[in-house]
Design a protein around this motif. Structure first.
Motif, PDB file in Angstrom:
ATOM      1  N   MET A   2       0.844  -1.174   0.000  1.00  0.00           N
ATOM      2  CA  MET A   2       0.000   0.000   0.000  1.00  0.00           C
ATOM      3  C   MET A   2       0.898   1.250   0.000  1.00  0.00           C
ATOM      4  N   GLU A   3       0.550   2.207  -0.849  1.00  0.00           N
ATOM      5  CA  GLU A   3       1.342   3.422  -0.976  1.00  0.00           C
ATOM      6  C   GLU A   3       0.947   4.417   0.113  1.00  0.00           C
ATOM      7  N   THR A   4       1.938   5.054   0.709  1.00  0.00           N
ATOM      8  CA  THR A   4       1.653   6.055   1.733  1.00  0.00           C
ATOM      9  C   THR A   4       1.389   7.395   1.057  1.00  0.00           C
ATOM     10  N   LYS A   5       0.704   8.267   1.755  1.00  0.00           N
ATOM     11  CA  LYS A   5       0.412   9.590   1.219  1.00  0.00           C
ATOM     12  C   LYS A   5       1.696  10.402   1.107  1.00  0.00           C
ATOM     13  N   ARG A   6       1.777  11.159   0.003  1.00  0.00           N
ATOM     14  CA  ARG A   6       2.925  12.033  -0.169  1.00  0.00           C
ATOM     15  C   ARG A   6       2.666  13.338   0.561  1.00  0.00           C
ATOM     16  N   LYS A   7       3.673  13.849   1.182  1.00  0.00           N
ATOM     17  CA  LYS A   7       3.567  15.123   1.885  1.00  0.00           C
ATOM     18  C   LYS A   7       4.174  16.219   1.012  1.00  0.00           C
ATOM     19  N   PHE A   8       3.811  17.436   1.316  1.00  0.00           N
ATOM     20  CA  PHE A   8       4.341  18.581   0.577  1.00  0.00           C
ATOM     21  C   PHE A   8       5.862  18.600   0.667  1.00  0.00           C
ATOM     22  N   GLN A   9       6.383  18.247   1.819  1.00  0.00           N
ATOM     23  CA  GLN A   9       7.838  18.234   2.028  1.00  0.00           C
ATOM     24  C   GLN A   9       8.530  17.250   1.102  1.00  0.00           C
ATOM     25  N   ASP A  10       7.824  16.197   0.688  1.00  0.00           N
ATOM     26  CA  ASP A  10       8.416  15.156  -0.150  1.00  0.00           C
ATOM     27  C   ASP A  10       8.443  15.516  -1.631  1.00  0.00           C
ATOM     28  N   LEU A  11       7.760  16.577  -2.021  1.00  0.00           N
ATOM     29  CA  LEU A  11       7.723  16.965  -3.424  1.00  0.00           C
ATOM     30  C   LEU A  11       9.062  17.541  -3.862  1.00  0.00           C
ATOM     31  N   PRO A  12       9.399  17.370  -5.126  1.00  0.00           N
ATOM     32  CA  PRO A  12      10.606  18.024  -5.635  1.00  0.00           C
ATOM     33  C   PRO A  12      10.373  19.536  -5.702  1.00  0.00           C
ATOM     34  N   PRO A  13      11.426  20.331  -5.806  1.00  0.00           N
ATOM     35  CA  PRO A  13      11.252  21.789  -5.818  1.00  0.00           C
ATOM     36  C   PRO A  13      10.275  22.280  -6.892  1.00  0.00           C
ATOM     37  N   GLY A  14      10.314  21.686  -8.080  1.00  0.00           N
ATOM     38  CA  GLY A  14       9.376  22.096  -9.129  1.00  0.00           C
ATOM     39  C   GLY A  14       7.940  21.805  -8.756  1.00  0.00           C
ATOM     40  N   GLY A  15       7.708  20.700  -8.070  1.00  0.00           N
ATOM     41  CA  GLY A  15       6.365  20.354  -7.620  1.00  0.00           C
ATOM     42  C   GLY A  15       5.861  21.308  -6.561  1.00  0.00           C
ATOM     43  N   LYS A  16       6.744  21.702  -5.660  1.00  0.00           N
ATOM     44  CA  LYS A  16       6.364  22.667  -4.620  1.00  0.00           C
ATOM     45  C   LYS A  16       5.983  24.008  -5.244  1.00  0.00           C
ATOM     46  N   ILE A  17       6.759  24.426  -6.237  1.00  0.00           N
ATOM     47  CA  ILE A  17       6.467  25.696  -6.912  1.00  0.00           C
ATOM     48  C   ILE A  17       5.134  25.614  -7.636  1.00  0.00           C
ATOM     49  N   ALA A  18       4.856  24.488  -8.284  1.00  0.00           N
ATOM     50  CA  ALA A  18       3.595  24.323  -9.002  1.00  0.00           C
ATOM     51  C   ALA A  18       2.402  24.362  -8.052  1.00  0.00           C
ATOM     52  N   VAL A  19       2.512  23.674  -6.932  1.00  0.00           N
ATOM     53  CA  VAL A  19       1.412  23.656  -5.958  1.00  0.00           C
ATOM     54  C   VAL A  19       1.204  25.050  -5.372  1.00  0.00           C
ATOM     55  N   ALA A  20       2.280  25.726  -5.019  1.00  0.00           N
ATOM     56  CA  ALA A  20       2.180  27.074  -4.441  1.00  0.00           C
ATOM     57  C   ALA A  20       1.603  28.048  -5.462  1.00  0.00           C
ATOM     58  N   SER A  21       2.010  27.940  -6.711  1.00  0.00           N
ATOM     59  CA  SER A  21       1.499  28.830  -7.761  1.00  0.00           C
ATOM     60  C   SER A  21       0.009  28.613  -7.983  1.00  0.00           C
ATOM     61  N   ALA A  22      -0.419  27.366  -7.999  1.00  0.00           N
ATOM     62  CA  ALA A  22      -1.842  27.062  -8.178  1.00  0.00           C
ATOM     63  C   ALA A  22      -2.654  27.594  -7.000  1.00  0.00           C
ATOM     64  N   ALA A  23      -2.133  27.455  -5.800  1.00  0.00           N
ATOM     65  CA  ALA A  23      -2.848  27.961  -4.618  1.00  0.00           C
ATOM     66  C   ALA A  23      -2.972  29.478  -4.657  1.00  0.00           C
ATOM     67  N   ILE A  24      -1.902  30.158  -5.047  1.00  0.00           N
ATOM     68  CA  ILE A  24      -1.933  31.616  -5.132  1.00  0.00           C
ATOM     69  C   ILE A  24      -2.920  32.065  -6.202  1.00  0.00           C
ATOM     70  N   ALA A  25      -2.908  31.394  -7.351  1.00  0.00           N
ATOM     71  CA  ALA A  25      -3.840  31.746  -8.431  1.00  0.00           C
ATOM     72  C   ALA A  25      -5.288  31.537  -7.997  1.00  0.00           C
ATOM     73  N   GLU A  26      -5.558  30.432  -7.332  1.00  0.00           N
ATOM     74  CA  GLU A  26      -6.914  30.146  -6.867  1.00  0.00           C
ATOM     75  C   GLU A  26      -7.384  31.185  -5.852  1.00  0.00           C
ATOM     76  N   LEU A  27      -6.538  31.519  -4.893  1.00  0.00           N
ATOM     77  CA  LEU A  27      -6.911  32.517  -3.891  1.00  0.00           C
ATOM     78  C   LEU A  27      -7.105  33.895  -4.511  1.00  0.00           C
TER      79      LEU A  27
END
Length: 72
Positions: A1-26
């Motif tokens: 069974m696969e464990t949930k990925r945490k934000f800390q586990d994302l590569p730097p590009g993934g963190k930037i993508a998630v943060a950018s999407a959150a900023i755009a949505e807000l």
């Protein structure tokens, strides 16, 4: 069974993508709610409380408000 990925586990590009999407949505949500608050009820298609609630739904709510909820 696969464990949930945490934000800390994302590569730097993934963190930037998630943060950018959150900023755009807000940003979209705040812009829609601000416009809705300042716009007279006569210039809004439908009830303002319903559009305020719809604006809280991910990207779709604010985009729908700007596309369909305002009278020109």
């Amino acid at each position: 069974m696969e464990t949930k990925r945490k934000f800390q586990d994302l590569p730097p590009g993934g963190k930037i993508a998630v943060a950018s999407a959150a900023i755009a949505e807000l940003t979209l949500m705040v812009a829609a709610l601000r416009d809705l608050h300042k716009r007279p009820a006569e210039q809004v298609k439908g009830p303002k409380p319903a559009w305020a609630a719809a604006s809280m739904i991910n990207f779709l709510g604010p985009i729908a408000y700007f596309a369909f909820g305002r009278r020109k």
